[in-house]
Design a protein around this motif. Structure first.
Motif, short mmCIF file in Angstrom:
data_model
loop_
_atom_site.label_atom_id
_atom_site.label_comp_id
_atom_site.label_asym_id
_atom_site.label_seq_id
_atom_site.Cartn_x
_atom_site.Cartn_y
_atom_site.Cartn_z
N PHE A 151 0.81 -1.22 0.00
CA PHE A 151 0.00 0.00 0.00
C PHE A 151 0.84 1.27 0.00
N ILE A 152 2.13 1.14 0.25
CA ILE A 152 2.98 2.34 0.24
C ILE A 152 3.51 2.63 -1.16
N ARG A 153 3.32 1.71 -2.09
CA ARG A 153 3.85 1.90 -3.45
C ARG A 153 3.27 3.13 -4.14
N PRO A 154 1.95 3.32 -4.17
CA PRO A 154 1.44 4.53 -4.84
C PRO A 154 1.87 5.81 -4.16
N LEU A 155 2.00 5.77 -2.82
CA LEU A 155 2.47 6.96 -2.11
C LEU A 155 3.91 7.28 -2.49
N ALA A 156 4.73 6.24 -2.62
CA ALA A 156 6.12 6.46 -3.02
C ALA A 156 6.21 6.99 -4.44
N LEU A 157 5.34 6.51 -5.33
CA LEU A 157 5.34 7.01 -6.71
C LEU A 157 5.04 8.51 -6.75
N GLY A 158 3.97 8.91 -6.06
CA GLY A 158 3.59 10.31 -6.09
C GLY A 158 4.57 11.22 -5.37
N VAL A 159 5.04 10.80 -4.20
CA VAL A 159 5.94 11.64 -3.41
C VAL A 159 7.29 11.78 -4.10
N ARG A 160 7.78 10.71 -4.72
CA ARG A 160 9.08 10.78 -5.40
C ARG A 160 9.05 11.82 -6.53
N LEU A 161 8.03 11.78 -7.34
CA LEU A 161 7.93 12.73 -8.45
C LEU A 161 7.77 14.15 -7.93
N THR A 162 6.91 14.34 -6.93
CA THR A 162 6.67 15.69 -6.39
C THR A 162 7.92 16.25 -5.72
N ALA A 163 8.58 15.44 -4.89
CA ALA A 163 9.73 15.92 -4.12
C ALA A 163 10.89 16.30 -5.02
N ASN A 164 11.18 15.49 -6.02
CA ASN A 164 12.32 15.79 -6.90
C ASN A 164 12.10 17.05 -7.71
N LEU A 165 10.90 17.22 -8.26
CA LEU A 165 10.63 18.42 -9.05
C LEU A 165 10.56 19.67 -8.17
N THR A 166 9.94 19.54 -7.00
CA THR A 166 9.83 20.69 -6.10
C THR A 166 11.19 21.15 -5.61
N ALA A 167 12.05 20.19 -5.24
CA ALA A 167 13.39 20.55 -4.76
C ALA A 167 14.19 21.25 -5.85
N GLY A 168 14.11 20.75 -7.07
CA GLY A 168 14.85 21.40 -8.16
C GLY A 168 14.36 22.80 -8.45
N HIS A 169 13.06 23.00 -8.45
CA HIS A 169 12.51 24.34 -8.71
C HIS A 169 12.87 25.31 -7.59
N LEU A 170 12.88 24.82 -6.36
CA LEU A 170 13.26 25.70 -5.24
C LEU A 170 14.72 26.13 -5.36
N LEU A 171 15.60 25.20 -5.70
CA LEU A 171 17.01 25.55 -5.84
C LEU A 171 17.22 26.55 -6.98
N ILE A 172 16.54 26.34 -8.09
CA ILE A 172 16.66 27.29 -9.21
C ILE A 172 16.17 28.67 -8.79
N HIS A 173 15.06 28.71 -8.07
CA HIS A 173 14.52 30.00 -7.62
C HIS A 173 15.47 30.69 -6.65
#
Length: 227
Positions: A151-173
């Motif tokens: 049951f943690i698989r879909p949570l890991a899918l969504g959080v992985r994509l969100t966290a990586n993109l959010t972290a990169g955008h924050l660093l660029i900003h």
């Protein structure tokens, strides 16, 4: 400052209406449409080559029943890749930085793979919860652990994509803000920071492509287990 930093991840609105659906629709409008000409254009040929290569890479090691998912997963890959890359342009919005959207994509697809497994190979799917030869005392613990990992698989899918993109955008900003702030003090330091910003942008382009691929790759692995 905190509100300004994270406001880029809030869904844009116009006249009180959210524009996230427009941001999700625009990538589909940018793809070249099939033409009636005998010879395809370079863009269409490149697109067809990429889709053929990706589909072969994902579905070659999978069983024949899983090939029915080729159109769905390939379309989702192109959709995620387009949204991730378009979100790197200035003054744009990236829908895949929203956890709700990523979970909305991950949960139904993960659930579909699980239901396919229970429908086609019920005994084999249940066997994942309890490996053969497990000691009697460990049976309840292993069933609980395997259930949580499922049951943690879909949570890991969504959080992985969100966290990586959010972290990169924050660093660029943050680094782009530092370039303009440092320039009046030291042009050399500002130029060095700008170089780091360019390198980070190239890295973020790679991350945007890799994360879209990883999202589909993990879904294909879940599908492979259940077919």
């Amino acid at each position: 400052m905190t509100m300004d930093l994270f406001s880029q991840f809030s869904s844009p609105t116009m006249l009180g209406m959210p524009l996230v659906l427009v941001a999700m629709l625009i990538p589909w409008l940018l793809f070249p449409m099939p033409s009636k000409q005998w010879a395809n254009s370079r863009i269409s040929s490149l697109q067809n080559w990429f889709l053929m290569l990706f589909t072969k890479q994902i579905f070659l090691p999978m069983n024949l029943p899983a090939h029915k998912w080729a159109f769905l997963l390939t379309s989702l890959m192109v959709f995620l890749l387009s949204m991730n890359l378009l979100g790197l342009f200035p003054y744009t919005f990236t829908p895949t930085t929203q956890l709700s959207i990523n979970l909305g994509l991950a949960v139904p697809l993960w659930l579909a793979t699980v239901l396919v497994g229970f429908r086609n190979q019920f005994t084999h799917s249940l066997a994942h919860f309890l490996p053969e030869g497990t000691p009697t005392l460990l049976i309840p613990i292993l069933i609980l652990i395997e259930t949580i990992s499922l049951f943690i698989r879909p949570l890991a899918l969504g959080v992985r994509l969100t966290a990586n993109l959010t972290a990169g955008h924050l660093l660029i900003h943050l680094i782009s803000s530092a370039v303009s702030a440092i320039f009046p003090l030291s042009a050399t330091a500002s130029l060095l920071t700008l170089t780091i910003l360019v390198l980070l942008t190239i890295l973020e382009i790679a991350v945007a492509m890799i994360q879209a691929y990883v999202f589909i790759l993990l879904l294909s692995l879940y599908l492979q287990e259940n077919t």
